[in-house]
Design an enzyme around this catalytic site. Structure first.
Site, PDB file in Angstrom:
ATOM      1  N   PRO A  55     -52.674  29.944  84.416  1.00  0.00           N
ATOM      2  CA  PRO A  55     -53.512  29.632  86.050  1.00  0.00           C
ATOM      3  C   PRO A  55     -53.372  30.941  86.726  1.00  0.00           C
ATOM      4  O   PRO A  55     -54.084  30.824  87.942  1.00  0.00           O
ATOM      5  CB  PRO A  55     -52.487  28.491  86.277  1.00  0.00           C
ATOM      6  CG  PRO A  55     -51.664  28.087  85.189  1.00  0.00           C
ATOM      7  CD  PRO A  55     -51.714  29.120  84.185  1.00  0.00           C
ATOM      8  N   GLU A  99     -44.102  25.009  81.609  1.00  0.00           N
ATOM      9  CA  GLU A  99     -44.193  25.744  82.783  1.00  0.00           C
ATOM     10  C   GLU A  99     -44.753  27.000  82.521  1.00  0.00           C
ATOM     11  O   GLU A  99     -45.027  27.948  83.648  1.00  0.00           O
ATOM     12  CB  GLU A  99     -42.841  25.825  83.327  1.00  0.00           C
ATOM     13  CG  GLU A  99     -42.127  24.689  83.846  1.00  0.00           C
ATOM     14  CD  GLU A  99     -43.189  24.055  84.834  1.00  0.00           C
ATOM     15  OE1 GLU A  99     -43.495  24.568  85.847  1.00  0.00           O
ATOM     16  OE2 GLU A  99     -43.614  22.870  84.540  1.00  0.00           O
ATOM     17  N   ARG A 119     -72.695  29.906  73.637  1.00  0.00           N
ATOM     18  CA  ARG A 119     -73.987  29.893  73.806  1.00  0.00           C
ATOM     19  C   ARG A 119     -74.848  31.286  74.192  1.00  0.00           C
ATOM     20  O   ARG A 119     -75.916  31.413  74.116  1.00  0.00           O
ATOM     21  CB  ARG A 119     -74.282  28.919  74.845  1.00  0.00           C
ATOM     22  CG  ARG A 119     -73.590  29.408  76.250  1.00  0.00           C
ATOM     23  CD  ARG A 119     -73.847  28.247  77.202  1.00  0.00           C
ATOM     24  NE  ARG A 119     -75.334  27.898  77.590  1.00  0.00           N
ATOM     25  CZ  ARG A 119     -76.031  28.445  78.469  1.00  0.00           C
ATOM     26  NH1 ARG A 119     -75.644  29.481  79.244  1.00  0.00           N
ATOM     27  NH2 ARG A 119     -77.241  28.181  78.983  1.00  0.00           N
ATOM     28  N   ASP A 123     -80.517  31.146  83.256  1.00  0.00           N
ATOM     29  CA  ASP A 123     -79.399  30.316  83.719  1.00  0.00           C
ATOM     30  C   ASP A 123     -79.060  30.311  85.221  1.00  0.00           C
ATOM     31  O   ASP A 123     -79.110  31.526  85.641  1.00  0.00           O
ATOM     32  CB  ASP A 123     -78.161  31.113  82.961  1.00  0.00           C
ATOM     33  CG  ASP A 123     -78.034  30.457  81.585  1.00  0.00           C
ATOM     34  OD1 ASP A 123     -78.707  29.515  81.119  1.00  0.00           O
ATOM     35  OD2 ASP A 123     -77.090  30.687  81.000  1.00  0.00           O
TER      36      ASP A 123
HETATM   37  C1  9D3 Z   1     -44.944  25.411  88.349  1.00  0.00           C
HETATM   38  C2  9D3 Z   1     -46.042  26.450  88.701  1.00  0.00           C
HETATM   39  N1  9D3 Z   1     -47.250  26.249  87.527  1.00  0.00           N
HETATM   40  C3  9D3 Z   1     -48.112  27.504  87.830  1.00  0.00           C
HETATM   41  C4  9D3 Z   1     -49.280  27.197  88.603  1.00  0.00           C
HETATM   42  C5  9D3 Z   1     -46.862  26.189  86.236  1.00  0.00           C
HETATM   43  C6  9D3 Z   1     -47.951  25.691  85.325  1.00  0.00           C
HETATM   44  C7  9D3 Z   1     -48.975  24.654  85.620  1.00  0.00           C
HETATM   45  C8  9D3 Z   1     -50.031  24.495  84.713  1.00  0.00           C
HETATM   46  C9  9D3 Z   1     -48.107  26.213  84.214  1.00  0.00           C
HETATM   47  C10 9D3 Z   1     -49.007  26.139  83.208  1.00  0.00           C
HETATM   48  C11 9D3 Z   1     -49.817  25.284  83.705  1.00  0.00           C
HETATM   49  C12 9D3 Z   1     -51.095  24.764  82.524  1.00  0.00           C
HETATM   50  N2  9D3 Z   1     -52.181  25.222  82.920  1.00  0.00           N
HETATM   51  C13 9D3 Z   1     -52.761  26.527  82.127  1.00  0.00           C
HETATM   52  O1  9D3 Z   1     -52.371  26.849  81.138  1.00  0.00           O
HETATM   53  C14 9D3 Z   1     -54.036  26.970  82.499  1.00  0.00           C
HETATM   54  C15 9D3 Z   1     -54.979  26.759  83.768  1.00  0.00           C
HETATM   55  C16 9D3 Z   1     -54.856  25.869  84.686  1.00  0.00           C
HETATM   56  O2  9D3 Z   1     -53.818  25.009  84.744  1.00  0.00           O
HETATM   57  N3  9D3 Z   1     -55.866  25.717  85.549  1.00  0.00           N
HETATM   58  C17 9D3 Z   1     -56.882  26.818  85.311  1.00  0.00           C
HETATM   59  N4  9D3 Z   1     -57.069  27.395  84.448  1.00  0.00           N
HETATM   60  C18 9D3 Z   1     -56.183  27.390  83.573  1.00  0.00           C
HETATM   61  S1  9D3 Z   1     -56.144  28.465  82.131  1.00  0.00           S
HETATM   62  C19 9D3 Z   1     -54.676  27.900  81.607  1.00  0.00           C
END
Ligand code: 9D3
Length: 242
Positions: free
Chosen positions: A86, A113, A151, A165
């Site tokens: 994230p 987490e 793709r 695109d």
């Molecule tokens: C507690 C704080 N969170 C961070 C924002 C922890 C957390 C939340 C969700 C840690 C990992 C996740 C899981 N998400 C992903 O691994 C992830 C993700 C996403 O949640 N949104 C957009 N792109 C991605 S790429 C990997």
């Protein structure tokens, strides 16, 4: 291009790539895709991949060693190791095109987490997010990246399809119609049936500009626009948006 995915939920990928364009690209030998269970690189009878966070706090953190062993085994020279996270760089069409030029992608999927910081610091070339919303792990984002990259590989799409695109042109795409000419009280615009290719092209450009102005006006700032486009946008700015 070879894509290697490392995840504790390899089964999530089975359905997603069993049919459709990625499946056809694989069958045609245009790309390789292998999904690996992180647990095979974990230690002990229970093959544990996560542990408590140093400093305390709720939730588990994914251990670094299994990821390091996985990449040690999977990475080839020139391969790009990418952590799905994230906190990563936003995934856009330009990044998809950049990744499509690599000989190999190793996509690391986190859960819980998050992933121990040493994975990010010592193992990854890139860190990618697919958008500002919270998911439960990196698997769906990895599938999104794979779909967008595959793709673009040579031979996967019909010649020239990727160039038109939306996002490659910098604008949203305009409306599309097929038969029947009238449906549910709505007619296909006359110009599309006229046979006037010039008029069709001008209409399509105008509709693409109209939609972009209505839905994603911020895209217009970086889209390559002609003087004629700017004139059309000025006119559209006066028109009520339907
Ligand atoms: C507690 C704080 N969170 C961070 C924002 C922890 C957390 C939340 C969700 C840690 C990992 C996740 C899981 N998400 C992903 O691994 C992830 C993700 C996403 O949640 N949104 C957009 N792109 C991605 S790429 C990997």
């Amino acid at each position: 291009m070879k894509i290697d995915v490392v995840t504790i939920f390899p089964g999530m990928f089975t359905g997603a790539f069993a049919e459709g364009m990625v499946a056809r690209a694989r069958e045609a030998g245009l790309c390789g895709l292998a999904v690996h269970d992180l647990r095979q690189w974990a230690e002990g009878r229970h093959q544990v991949t996560d542990d408590y966070a140093f400093g305390g706090g709720p939730g588990m953190v994914m251990k670094p060693e299994p990821f390091f062993r996985a990449v040690g085994e999977l990475k080839v020279p020139g391969g790009r190791v990418i952590l799905m996270s994230p906190q990563g760089r936003p995934f856009r069409q330009a990044l998809a095109a950049e990744l499509a030029a690599a000989p190999q992608l190793v996509l690391l999927c986190g859960r819980y987490e998050g992933v121990d910081e040493r994975v990010r610091l010592g193992l990854c070339d890139d860190e990618i997010s697919i958008g500002d919303y919270v998911l439960t792990g990196g698997e769906l984002p990895a599938m999104v990246v794979i779909d967008a990259v595959v793709r673009l590989l040579p031979g996967v799409l019909a010649e020239g399809s990727a160039e038109g695109d939306s996002f490659a042109t910098g604008l949203l795409e305009g409306p599309q119609y097929t038969r029947p000419r009238e449906f549910a009280g709505m007619a296909v615009p006359e110009v599309l049936i006229s046979g006037d290719h010039g008029a069709v092209a001008r209409w399509r450009r105008r509709e693409a500009l109209r939609r972009t102005l209505a839905m994603r006006p911020e895209l217009l700032a970086s889209a390559p626009l002609t003087a004629e486009d700017r004139k059309i946008l000025a006119e559209l700015g006066q028109e009520p948006v339907i």
